[in-house]
Design a protein around this motif. Sequence first.
Motif, mmCIF file in Angstrom:
data_model
loop_
_atom_site.group_PDB
_atom_site.id
_atom_site.type_symbol
_atom_site.label_atom_id
_atom_site.label_comp_id
_atom_site.label_asym_id
_atom_site.label_seq_id
_atom_site.Cartn_x
_atom_site.Cartn_y
_atom_site.Cartn_z
ATOM 1 N N ALA A 168 22.636 40.206 57.667
ATOM 2 C CA ALA A 168 22.456 41.212 58.714
ATOM 3 C C ALA A 168 23.749 41.495 59.465
ATOM 4 N N GLY A 169 24.642 40.531 59.534
ATOM 5 C CA GLY A 169 25.920 40.749 60.192
ATOM 6 C C GLY A 169 25.831 40.891 61.696
ATOM 7 N N LEU A 170 24.788 40.337 62.298
ATOM 8 C CA LEU A 170 24.562 40.493 63.740
ATOM 9 C C LEU A 170 24.830 39.234 64.538
ATOM 10 N N TYR A 171 24.965 38.091 63.870
ATOM 11 C CA TYR A 171 24.875 36.809 64.559
ATOM 12 C C TYR A 171 26.184 36.026 64.509
ATOM 13 N N ASP A 172 26.395 35.253 65.561
ATOM 14 C CA ASP A 172 27.574 34.405 65.661
ATOM 15 C C ASP A 172 27.283 32.967 65.247
ATOM 16 N N VAL A 173 26.042 32.533 65.441
ATOM 17 C CA VAL A 173 25.676 31.127 65.254
ATOM 18 C C VAL A 173 24.284 31.043 64.638
ATOM 19 N N LEU A 174 24.084 30.089 63.732
ATOM 20 C CA LEU A 174 22.754 29.767 63.224
ATOM 21 C C LEU A 174 22.154 28.663 64.092
ATOM 22 N N GLY A 175 20.970 28.915 64.638
ATOM 23 C CA GLY A 175 20.320 27.936 65.491
ATOM 24 C C GLY A 175 19.702 26.785 64.709
ATOM 25 N N HIS A 176 19.811 25.594 65.274
ATOM 26 C CA HIS A 176 19.196 24.346 64.761
ATOM 27 C C HIS A 176 18.976 24.321 63.242
ATOM 28 N N PRO A 177 20.058 24.244 62.470
ATOM 29 C CA PRO A 177 19.926 24.292 61.000
ATOM 30 C C PRO A 177 19.066 23.164 60.436
ATOM 31 N N PHE A 178 18.226 23.534 59.497
ATOM 32 C CA PHE A 178 17.361 22.605 58.773
ATOM 33 C C PHE A 178 16.469 21.782 59.698
ATOM 34 N N ASN A 179 15.945 22.465 60.711
ATOM 35 C CA ASN A 179 14.925 21.806 61.539
ATOM 36 C C ASN A 179 13.581 21.776 60.820
ATOM 37 N N LEU A 180 13.590 22.033 59.533
ATOM 38 C CA LEU A 180 12.395 21.833 58.700
ATOM 39 C C LEU A 180 11.915 20.387 58.748
ATOM 40 N N ARG A 181 12.755 19.502 59.215
ATOM 41 C CA ARG A 181 12.432 18.076 59.246
ATOM 42 C C ARG A 181 11.686 17.673 60.525
#
Length: 293
Positions: A165-178
């Motif tokens: 999307a090219g809109l974001y600076d940061v990915l929040g809480h990566p791999f909080n699938l756990r």
Amino acid sequence: MRIDYHMHFENGSYNLEWVKGFFRHARQRNIDEIGIAEHSHGFIEFKELYNEELILDDSPIGTYQQQWLLKNKFRYSLKDYMDFMNSLKKQGYPVKTGIEVCNFKNQQRVAEILKEYNFDYIIGSVHFINSWGFDFSDLKFVWDEHSLRDIYDWYTAEIEGLCRAGLYDVLGHPFNLRLFKHIPTFDVQPFLNRVAIALSEAGMGIDVNTGTLYRYPINEISPYPAFMKTAKDYNIPIIFSSDAHRPEDCGRYIDLAEEYVKEYGYNEVLIFTERKAVAHRIGGKVISKAICL
């Protein structure tokens, strides 16, 4: 320099008495600057996107998510938020204005909403998989209806969509699938690599988030070690955050997060102003020039 860049005022209201508690606890924990990243579900501009995105039928998932949308959602406009945050800055509070946006399918509409406002940074977070809120504790039964490998694949694809999307600076809480201790027994490295490649190509950083340490059964910082190592291998930059929803959680365990990332070779953290990031030494001075993400 010590920062906490992902927290929310939303459980109170936009008044100084409520938010003073965040700054007070930040000082107590030696936080130099905080960043507020209100959830997109707090704002009326995003209401239609949630109605389009989520399962909202008469199924157990739909019934729960209908009720969720009625609780403390869409209370303010983005203008209300920006006006309040600008007033804090004018009064000298050490704060940056962010927003945490969910992984909507209609990213074009998200872009139209966001372009009207001058944020310091924008976090994109995966909160839904196939229109199901996977981090809702009341919907944990849905995990048993799918293979964990499929869930990892779907989650990874959602991150790739956010990156494109090219809109974001940061990915929040990566791999909080756990969060609820669903620990894979298969090789997850291909999924970790896909995410790291997508982030690298998008010029995005990641959120080293202590909220998963103190708010969820997994009791670990996100991202967990395997992705922390992968992120460093791909030179993905970082921010720190407590994901505080209450004043007393502002800055919680940021000191531990700093020590955690140093184990993987990190010694810099990003500081944002008006969508530009400067790398600071963790606990130190600016050591590199501004970079646009």
